[in-house]
Design a protein around this motif. Structure first.
Motif, PDB file in Angstrom:
ATOM      1  N   LEU A  46       0.821  -1.212   0.000  1.00  0.00           N
ATOM      2  CA  LEU A  46       0.000   0.000   0.000  1.00  0.00           C
ATOM      3  C   LEU A  46       0.856   1.263   0.000  1.00  0.00           C
ATOM      4  O   LEU A  46       0.596   2.203  -0.755  1.00  0.00           O
ATOM      5  CB  LEU A  46      -0.931  -0.011   1.217  1.00  0.00           C
ATOM      6  CG  LEU A  46      -1.926   1.147   1.315  1.00  0.00           C
ATOM      7  CD1 LEU A  46      -2.869   1.166   0.128  1.00  0.00           C
ATOM      8  CD2 LEU A  46      -2.724   1.048   2.614  1.00  0.00           C
ATOM      9  N   GLU A  47       1.890   1.274   0.813  1.00  0.00           N
ATOM     10  CA  GLU A  47       2.756   2.456   0.917  1.00  0.00           C
ATOM     11  C   GLU A  47       3.419   2.768  -0.430  1.00  0.00           C
ATOM     12  O   GLU A  47       3.474   3.922  -0.857  1.00  0.00           O
ATOM     13  CB  GLU A  47       3.826   2.213   1.987  1.00  0.00           C
ATOM     14  CG  GLU A  47       4.653   3.445   2.306  1.00  0.00           C
ATOM     15  CD  GLU A  47       5.725   3.174   3.355  1.00  0.00           C
ATOM     16  OE1 GLU A  47       6.586   4.053   3.528  1.00  0.00           O
ATOM     17  OE2 GLU A  47       5.706   2.099   3.986  1.00  0.00           O
ATOM     18  N   THR A  48       3.892   1.741  -1.108  1.00  0.00           N
ATOM     19  CA  THR A  48       4.558   1.924  -2.404  1.00  0.00           C
ATOM     20  C   THR A  48       3.584   2.482  -3.438  1.00  0.00           C
ATOM     21  O   THR A  48       3.895   3.442  -4.147  1.00  0.00           O
ATOM     22  CB  THR A  48       5.135   0.584  -2.904  1.00  0.00           C
ATOM     23  OG1 THR A  48       6.041   0.079  -1.938  1.00  0.00           O
ATOM     24  CG2 THR A  48       5.861   0.768  -4.229  1.00  0.00           C
ATOM     25  N   LEU A  49       2.411   1.878  -3.527  1.00  0.00           N
ATOM     26  CA  LEU A  49       1.428   2.324  -4.525  1.00  0.00           C
ATOM     27  C   LEU A  49       0.903   3.724  -4.209  1.00  0.00           C
ATOM     28  O   LEU A  49       0.707   4.544  -5.103  1.00  0.00           O
ATOM     29  CB  LEU A  49       0.270   1.332  -4.608  1.00  0.00           C
ATOM     30  CG  LEU A  49       0.551   0.016  -5.342  1.00  0.00           C
ATOM     31  CD1 LEU A  49      -0.654  -0.911  -5.262  1.00  0.00           C
ATOM     32  CD2 LEU A  49       0.912   0.258  -6.803  1.00  0.00           C
ATOM     33  N   ALA A  50       0.674   4.015  -2.930  1.00  0.00           N
ATOM     34  CA  ALA A  50       0.167   5.336  -2.538  1.00  0.00           C
ATOM     35  C   ALA A  50       1.193   6.436  -2.806  1.00  0.00           C
ATOM     36  O   ALA A  50       0.842   7.614  -2.922  1.00  0.00           O
ATOM     37  CB  ALA A  50      -0.222   5.321  -1.067  1.00  0.00           C
ATOM     38  N   GLY A  51       2.469   6.042  -2.935  1.00  0.00           N
ATOM     39  CA  GLY A  51       3.524   7.011  -3.210  1.00  0.00           C
ATOM     40  C   GLY A  51       3.667   7.372  -4.686  1.00  0.00           C
ATOM     41  O   GLY A  51       4.458   8.252  -5.045  1.00  0.00           O
ATOM     42  N   LEU A  52       2.899   6.715  -5.549  1.00  0.00           N
ATOM     43  CA  LEU A  52       2.948   7.034  -6.981  1.00  0.00           C
ATOM     44  C   LEU A  52       2.205   8.334  -7.266  1.00  0.00           C
ATOM     45  O   LEU A  52       1.305   8.732  -6.515  1.00  0.00           O
ATOM     46  CB  LEU A  52       2.323   5.898  -7.804  1.00  0.00           C
ATOM     47  CG  LEU A  52       2.986   4.521  -7.714  1.00  0.00           C
ATOM     48  CD1 LEU A  52       2.196   3.514  -8.528  1.00  0.00           C
ATOM     49  CD2 LEU A  52       4.435   4.563  -8.191  1.00  0.00           C
ATOM     50  N   ASP A  53       2.575   9.007  -8.356  1.00  0.00           N
ATOM     51  CA  ASP A  53       1.908  10.253  -8.744  1.00  0.00           C
ATOM     52  C   ASP A  53       0.421  10.016  -8.973  1.00  0.00           C
ATOM     53  O   ASP A  53       0.027   9.014  -9.593  1.00  0.00           O
ATOM     54  CB  ASP A  53       2.525  10.812 -10.038  1.00  0.00           C
ATOM     55  CG  ASP A  53       3.995  11.174  -9.845  1.00  0.00           C
ATOM     56  OD1 ASP A  53       4.405  11.326  -8.674  1.00  0.00           O
ATOM     57  OD2 ASP A  53       4.711  11.287 -10.854  1.00  0.00           O
ATOM     58  N   ARG A  54      -0.398  10.937  -8.494  1.00  0.00           N
ATOM     59  CA  ARG A  54      -1.857  10.911  -8.692  1.00  0.00           C
ATOM     60  C   ARG A  54      -2.504   9.624  -8.181  1.00  0.00           C
ATOM     61  O   ARG A  54      -3.467   9.130  -8.752  1.00  0.00           O
ATOM     62  CB  ARG A  54      -2.207  11.081 -10.179  1.00  0.00           C
ATOM     63  CG  ARG A  54      -1.736  12.408 -10.753  1.00  0.00           C
ATOM     64  CD  ARG A  54      -2.006  12.478 -12.213  1.00  0.00           C
ATOM     65  NE  ARG A  54      -1.397  13.647 -12.823  1.00  0.00           N
ATOM     66  CZ  ARG A  54      -1.370  13.885 -14.127  1.00  0.00           C
ATOM     67  NH1 ARG A  54      -1.910  13.013 -14.968  1.00  0.00           N
ATOM     68  NH2 ARG A  54      -0.807  14.963 -14.615  1.00  0.00           N
ATOM     69  N   MET A  55      -1.947   9.091  -7.125  1.00  0.00           N
ATOM     70  CA  MET A  55      -2.501   7.861  -6.559  1.00  0.00           C
ATOM     71  C   MET A  55      -2.844   8.096  -5.089  1.00  0.00           C
ATOM     72  O   MET A  55      -1.964   8.161  -4.239  1.00  0.00           O
ATOM     73  CB  MET A  55      -1.504   6.704  -6.703  1.00  0.00           C
ATOM     74  CG  MET A  55      -1.988   5.384  -6.124  1.00  0.00           C
ATOM     75  SD  MET A  55      -3.364   4.666  -7.020  1.00  0.00           S
ATOM     76  CE  MET A  55      -2.493   3.735  -8.277  1.00  0.00           C
ATOM     77  N   ALA A  56      -4.129   8.251  -4.799  1.00  0.00           N
ATOM     78  CA  ALA A  56      -4.582   8.416  -3.414  1.00  0.00           C
ATOM     79  C   ALA A  56      -4.557   7.055  -2.728  1.00  0.00           C
ATOM     80  O   ALA A  56      -4.517   6.015  -3.379  1.00  0.00           O
ATOM     81  CB  ALA A  56      -5.991   8.995  -3.399  1.00  0.00           C
ATOM     82  N   GLU A  57      -4.634   7.072  -1.395  1.00  0.00           N
ATOM     83  CA  GLU A  57      -4.544   5.818  -0.640  1.00  0.00           C
ATOM     84  C   GLU A  57      -5.691   4.864  -0.980  1.00  0.00           C
ATOM     85  O   GLU A  57      -5.497   3.654  -1.096  1.00  0.00           O
ATOM     86  CB  GLU A  57      -4.533   6.100   0.867  1.00  0.00           C
ATOM     87  CG  GLU A  57      -4.155   4.860   1.676  1.00  0.00           C
ATOM     88  CD  GLU A  57      -3.815   5.172   3.117  1.00  0.00           C
ATOM     89  OE1 GLU A  57      -4.360   4.492   4.002  1.00  0.00           O
ATOM     90  OE2 GLU A  57      -3.003   6.089   3.357  1.00  0.00           O
ATOM     91  N   LYS A  58      -6.891   5.422  -1.173  1.00  0.00           N
ATOM     92  CA  LYS A  58      -8.041   4.566  -1.494  1.00  0.00           C
ATOM     93  C   LYS A  58      -7.848   3.886  -2.852  1.00  0.00           C
ATOM     94  O   LYS A  58      -8.120   2.696  -3.014  1.00  0.00           O
ATOM     95  CB  LYS A  58      -9.333   5.382  -1.491  1.00  0.00           C
ATOM     96  CG  LYS A  58     -10.567   4.505  -1.623  1.00  0.00           C
ATOM     97  CD  LYS A  58     -11.851   5.302  -1.593  1.00  0.00           C
ATOM     98  CE  LYS A  58     -13.037   4.356  -1.744  1.00  0.00           C
ATOM     99  NZ  LYS A  58     -14.321   5.083  -1.830  1.00  0.00           N
TER     100      LYS A  58
END
Length: 206
Positions: A38-50
């Motif tokens: 989750l942390e890795t994906l949420a750190g991508l540009d234009r990617m909210a945690e949900k």
């Protein structure tokens, strides 16, 4: 392609996200998708945690997709959706497909020399073998769940279909043969027991 609707159907894994994953060296092969958090994906540009959580759920769900979808998704030369379904139904596991020689592959309906060579070439490359091992290690389904045969009436028999059948599609006819223990062949050979002829048959009829 791997994430596409007709392959592993990972909704939300679009081109821009894939580009970021590769540019940031987070993904080197398909199996690395299943190691993302989750942390890795949420750190991508234009990617909210949900959105990141939704994508993680989609990736996890894709582990249970059919063997046919996986075969199509990994991009074996000349193997489209239909051929992937035939290979999965005939062999029942990725391991058996990987180990099959050209003659054994051509026992599958609609698989000719070109497709058989594409499959052999793919699995003869060590990088592709490693990819399959990686996918297996992260828990991606490698087997086709088969329905129990209805009977063994056609056990040991090979049927070849040619032309348009009156009451059912070629696919349904081949499935019917398989359901009663037989095989559908793609060409007439000394192993053929029956040639089933529909309207406007091809050279197989001759």
């Amino acid at each position: 392609h791997f994430a596409g609707r007709h392959a592993m159907n990972i909704d939300g894994l679009g081109e821009k996200i894939v580009e970021q994953l590769i540019q940031r060296d987070l993904v080197k092969d398909f199996a690395d998708l299943y190691k993302l958090d989750l942390e890795t994906l949420a750190g991508l540009d234009r990617m909210a945690e949900k959105s990141a959580q939704n994508l993680l759920d989609e990736i996890a769900a894709s582990k249970t997709r059919s063997l046919a979808r996986l075969i199509y998704g990994i991009g074996i030369p000349f193997v489209g959706e239909r051929t992937a379904q035939l290979l999965a139904a005939h062999f029942g596991s990725m391991e058996k497909i990987a180990d099959a020689g050209p003659e054994v592959l051509m026992e599958v309906g609609e698989v000719g020399p070109k497709i058989a060579e594409g499959v052999r070439e793919f699995f003869s490359e060590s990088a592709n073998r490693k990819l399959i091992d990686h996918l297996r290690a992260v828990g991606v389904n490698m087997e086709e769940k088969r329905a129990a045969p209805k009977s063994d009436k056609f056990a040991g028999m090979t049927f070849v279909f040619t032309g348009t059948l009156a009451k059912r599609s070629r696919e349904d006819a081949e499935a019917l043969v398989a359901a009663h223990g037989g095989k559908a062949g793609s060409s007439v050979s000394k192993k053929t027991n029956y040639v089933v002829v529909g309207e406007d048959p091809g050279s197989k009829f001759e």
